[in-house]
Design an enzyme around this catalytic site. Sequence first.
Site, PDB file in Angstrom:
ATOM      1  N   GLY A  12       3.656   4.040 -10.903  1.00 28.65           N
ATOM      2  CA  GLY A  12       4.720   3.044 -11.005  1.00 28.65           C
ATOM      3  C   GLY A  12       4.772   2.219  -9.739  1.00 28.65           C
ATOM      4  O   GLY A  12       3.785   2.101  -9.019  1.00 28.65           O
ATOM      5  N   CYS A  13       5.920   1.674  -9.449  1.00 25.77           N
ATOM      6  CA  CYS A  13       6.093   0.851  -8.249  1.00 25.77           C
ATOM      7  C   CYS A  13       5.649   1.644  -7.031  1.00 25.77           C
ATOM      8  O   CYS A  13       6.118   2.750  -6.798  1.00 25.77           O
ATOM      9  CB  CYS A  13       7.553   0.430  -8.113  1.00 25.77           C
ATOM     10  SG  CYS A  13       7.874  -0.532  -6.626  1.00 25.77           S
ATOM     11  N   PHE A  14       4.748   1.089  -6.226  1.00 30.46           N
ATOM     12  CA  PHE A  14       4.209   1.834  -5.096  1.00 30.46           C
ATOM     13  C   PHE A  14       5.257   2.165  -4.056  1.00 30.46           C
ATOM     14  O   PHE A  14       5.053   3.005  -3.198  1.00 30.46           O
ATOM     15  CB  PHE A  14       3.021   1.137  -4.440  1.00 30.46           C
ATOM     16  CG  PHE A  14       3.220  -0.305  -4.080  1.00 30.46           C
ATOM     17  CD1 PHE A  14       4.212  -0.728  -3.232  1.00 30.46           C
ATOM     18  CD2 PHE A  14       2.362  -1.258  -4.611  1.00 30.46           C
ATOM     19  CE1 PHE A  14       4.360  -2.062  -2.894  1.00 30.46           C
ATOM     20  CE2 PHE A  14       2.490  -2.593  -4.276  1.00 30.46           C
ATOM     21  CZ  PHE A  14       3.492  -2.994  -3.424  1.00 30.46           C
ATOM     22  N   LEU A  15       6.405   1.531  -4.110  1.00 26.55           N
ATOM     23  CA  LEU A  15       7.454   1.843  -3.148  1.00 26.55           C
ATOM     24  C   LEU A  15       8.026   3.233  -3.367  1.00 26.55           C
ATOM     25  O   LEU A  15       8.432   3.902  -2.436  1.00 26.55           O
ATOM     26  CB  LEU A  15       8.583   0.810  -3.237  1.00 26.55           C
ATOM     27  CG  LEU A  15       8.175  -0.611  -2.879  1.00 26.55           C
ATOM     28  CD1 LEU A  15       9.313  -1.566  -3.169  1.00 26.55           C
ATOM     29  CD2 LEU A  15       7.747  -0.694  -1.437  1.00 26.55           C
ATOM     30  N   PRO A  17       6.508   6.217  -4.751  1.00 25.94           N
ATOM     31  CA  PRO A  17       5.716   7.322  -4.219  1.00 25.94           C
ATOM     32  C   PRO A  17       5.635   7.316  -2.698  1.00 25.94           C
ATOM     33  O   PRO A  17       5.606   8.357  -2.071  1.00 25.94           O
ATOM     34  CB  PRO A  17       4.333   7.129  -4.841  1.00 25.94           C
ATOM     35  CG  PRO A  17       4.562   6.291  -6.041  1.00 25.94           C
ATOM     36  CD  PRO A  17       5.767   5.439  -5.741  1.00 25.94           C
TER      37      PRO A  17
END
Length: 163
Positions: A12-15, A17
């Site tokens: 999903g949004c890399f922010l 993880p």
Amino acid sequence: MPQREVATLAGGCFLVPRSRPSRNLKGVEKVRVGLCRRARPPTRPYEDVCTGTTGHAEVVQITFDPTVVSFNDLLHVFFTIHDPTTLNRQGADVGTQYRSAVFYHSPEQKAATEKVIKELAAEHVWDDPIVTEVDAARGASIRRRNNHRDYFRVTRTRATAAP
């Protein structure tokens, strides 16, 4: 210097993880965020990526010491911090760039990923089937987006896309 390995994970949004435990695990030496696809594309604006036509996924790329933390350990964290059963979506974020994927860097990583997915499916951890893409990272290109660097620290917000 001991051998280092790299794991490239799309959840999903890399922010999300990046803000989660993988950043603070012992043995994790570097976490980069960016956009990945199997072939090196020409530089594309993020707005193009959001159209879902470029083949990019938002990823974290983790450099780690396998004598301290294993790839298998990282996979278990990865499958804990996102929903691998939703196709092209995580929470409110929808689009192919938000898909769940493991871009493996060796045959061993591919086998480990397939084994973990098979085990999780057999354990019925989720009601729905796992849709995580398992693909080679041949020539994977990670492009960091400077406007996302330390996003949560700078904006003083929290990650909410994953449980």
